[in-house]
Write a protein that holds these residues in place. Sequence first.
Motif, PDB file in Angstrom:
ATOM      1  N   THR A   1       5.016   9.837   4.847  1.00  0.00           N
ATOM      2  CA  THR A   1       4.489   9.524   3.743  1.00  0.00           C
ATOM      3  C   THR A   1       3.477  10.474   3.735  1.00  0.00           C
ATOM      4  O   THR A   1       3.445  11.276   4.148  1.00  0.00           O
TER       5      THR A   1
ATOM      6  N   TYR B   1       0.278  10.113   3.978  1.00  0.00           N
ATOM      7  CA  TYR B   1      -0.796  10.543   4.915  1.00  0.00           C
ATOM      8  C   TYR B   1       0.075  10.703   6.248  1.00  0.00           C
ATOM      9  O   TYR B   1      -1.547  10.909   6.910  1.00  0.00           O
TER      10      TYR B   1
ATOM     11  N   LEU C   1       2.317   1.268   5.758  1.00  0.00           N
ATOM     12  CA  LEU C   1       2.511   2.696   6.239  1.00  0.00           C
ATOM     13  C   LEU C   1       0.922   3.345   6.292  1.00  0.00           C
ATOM     14  O   LEU C   1       0.554   3.196   5.083  1.00  0.00           O
ATOM     15  N   PHE C   2       0.064   3.000   7.034  1.00  0.00           N
ATOM     16  CA  PHE C   2      -0.777   4.615   7.770  1.00  0.00           C
ATOM     17  C   PHE C   2      -2.142   2.969   6.093  1.00  0.00           C
ATOM     18  O   PHE C   2      -2.796   3.466   5.769  1.00  0.00           O
TER      19      PHE C   2
ATOM     20  N   ASP D   1      -3.969  -6.750  -4.845  1.00  0.00           N
ATOM     21  CA  ASP D   1      -3.852  -7.554  -3.109  1.00  0.00           C
ATOM     22  C   ASP D   1      -2.419  -7.140  -3.238  1.00  0.00           C
ATOM     23  O   ASP D   1      -2.003  -8.480  -3.757  1.00  0.00           O
ATOM     24  N   ALA D   2      -1.472  -7.351  -1.873  1.00  0.00           N
ATOM     25  CA  ALA D   2      -0.563  -7.372  -1.707  1.00  0.00           C
ATOM     26  C   ALA D   2      -0.709  -9.233  -0.710  1.00  0.00           C
ATOM     27  O   ALA D   2       0.635  -9.882  -1.445  1.00  0.00           O
TER      28      ALA D   2
ATOM     29  N   GLY E   1       0.994  -1.413  -0.318  1.00  0.00           N
ATOM     30  CA  GLY E   1      -0.057   0.138  -0.332  1.00  0.00           C
ATOM     31  C   GLY E   1       0.839   1.532  -0.155  1.00  0.00           C
ATOM     32  O   GLY E   1       0.666   2.093   0.442  1.00  0.00           O
TER      33      GLY E   1
ATOM     34  N   ASP F   1      -5.338   1.417   5.621  1.00  0.00           N
ATOM     35  CA  ASP F   1      -6.483   2.232   5.843  1.00  0.00           C
ATOM     36  C   ASP F   1      -7.422   1.484   6.818  1.00  0.00           C
ATOM     37  O   ASP F   1      -7.415   0.368   7.200  1.00  0.00           O
TER      38      ASP F   1
ATOM     39  N   GLU G   1       0.538  -2.337  -4.544  1.00  0.00           N
ATOM     40  CA  GLU G   1      -0.556  -1.082  -4.767  1.00  0.00           C
ATOM     41  C   GLU G   1      -1.359  -1.330  -5.802  1.00  0.00           C
ATOM     42  O   GLU G   1      -1.380  -0.754  -6.974  1.00  0.00           O
TER      43      GLU G   1
HETATM   44  C1  LIG Z   1      -4.225   5.136   3.600  1.00  0.00           C
HETATM   45  S1  LIG Z   1      -3.485   4.994   2.393  1.00  0.00           S
HETATM   46  C2  LIG Z   1      -1.745   5.194   2.374  1.00  0.00           C
HETATM   47  C3  LIG Z   1      -1.083   5.157   1.347  1.00  0.00           C
HETATM   48  C4  LIG Z   1       0.465   5.225   1.846  1.00  0.00           C
HETATM   49  N1  LIG Z   1       0.995   4.508   2.481  1.00  0.00           N
HETATM   50  C5  LIG Z   1       0.305   6.530   2.774  1.00  0.00           C
HETATM   51  O1  LIG Z   1       0.960   6.442   4.333  1.00  0.00           O
HETATM   52  O2  LIG Z   1       0.708   7.596   2.515  1.00  0.00           O
HETATM   53  C6  LIG Z   1      -3.885   3.101   2.421  1.00  0.00           C
HETATM   54  C7  LIG Z   1      -3.094   2.389   1.041  1.00  0.00           C
HETATM   55  O3  LIG Z   1      -3.303   1.263   1.154  1.00  0.00           O
HETATM   56  C8  LIG Z   1      -3.163   0.651  -0.486  1.00  0.00           C
HETATM   57  N2  LIG Z   1      -4.094  -1.010   0.129  1.00  0.00           N
HETATM   58  C9  LIG Z   1      -5.288  -1.101   0.563  1.00  0.00           C
HETATM   59  N3  LIG Z   1      -5.519  -2.508   0.760  1.00  0.00           N
HETATM   60  C10 LIG Z   1      -4.450  -2.766  -0.400  1.00  0.00           C
HETATM   61  C11 LIG Z   1      -3.598  -3.952  -0.194  1.00  0.00           C
HETATM   62  N4  LIG Z   1      -4.127  -5.426   0.470  1.00  0.00           N
HETATM   63  N5  LIG Z   1      -2.505  -4.526  -0.843  1.00  0.00           N
HETATM   64  C12 LIG Z   1      -1.741  -3.502  -1.027  1.00  0.00           C
HETATM   65  N6  LIG Z   1      -2.277  -1.696  -0.945  1.00  0.00           N
HETATM   66  C13 LIG Z   1      -3.469  -1.998  -0.685  1.00  0.00           C
HETATM   67  C14 LIG Z   1      -4.641   1.648  -0.504  1.00  0.00           C
HETATM   68  O4  LIG Z   1      -4.859   1.513  -2.334  1.00  0.00           O
HETATM   69  C15 LIG Z   1      -3.797   3.286  -0.211  1.00  0.00           C
HETATM   70  O5  LIG Z   1      -3.272   3.396  -1.431  1.00  0.00           O
END
Ligand SMILES: C[S@@+](CC[C@H](N)C(=O)[O-])C[C@H]1O[C@@H](n2cnc3c(N)ncnc32)[C@H](O)[C@@H]1O
Length: 199
Positions: free
Chosen positions: A175, A177, A98-99, A79-80, A29, A101, A52
Amino acid sequence: MEINLTRENTLDPWACFSRDIDDIWLEIGFGGGEHLAWQAKTYPRIGFVGCEPFLNGIVKLLSRIRSMELENVRLYRDDARLLIARLPANIIGRAFILFPDPWPKLRHHKRRLISEGVLGSLAEVLRDEAEVRIATDDPSYLEWILWHFQRHPEFEWQASVPNDWRSSPHDWPPTRYEKKANAAGRKCTFLTYRRCRRL
Ligand SMILES: C[S@@+](CC[C@H](N)C(=O)[O-])C[C@H]1O[C@@H](n2cnc3c(N)ncnc32)[C@H](O)[C@@H]1O
């Protein structure tokens, strides 16, 4: 540049990098990719795999890769959890989440990335003593993260004094966020876990 999963059972991430690297680190993410790009620039001998599914984030990271002339980043645009399931055991030297959701509503908690299943799969692909860095600005998700990691026998929290979770290590740039959380006056927590040695 992009990792595509085929029908083969496992993916060899070492084969995704054309040049010599010393280790492989994973960011789950990466959002706009500012942290991942910074890490890749700072550690050119590390191969980075970023996951991502969010298209805008991918485009932003691609533009950073181009402008910063990074050759050590590979992207997985989904999806990771799908990627982790196809990685060989004992292969990732560091992971960043990092951060993630926070899904604050009770009925959405099942969507949270941190779960017993994900920690189990992560423990499988991490090398002994690999670091997992995770951050959140959401108090309820913080409790959730602590609870899940603390009860997982393969992870050990590295904190010894409060400053260890109140501020980030020197090589952990903020980041988008984190900046948003700071601007809104929300406190961020930075957790570092270590994957225990296999017996
Ligand atoms: C709240 S944002 C934080 C983004 C970044 N890490 C930051 O700190 O600015 C969460 C990110 O995780 C991604 N994400 C959510 N579920 C994910 C998954 N299963 N695999 C990969 N990425 C994911 C979302 O698309 C989003 O961009």
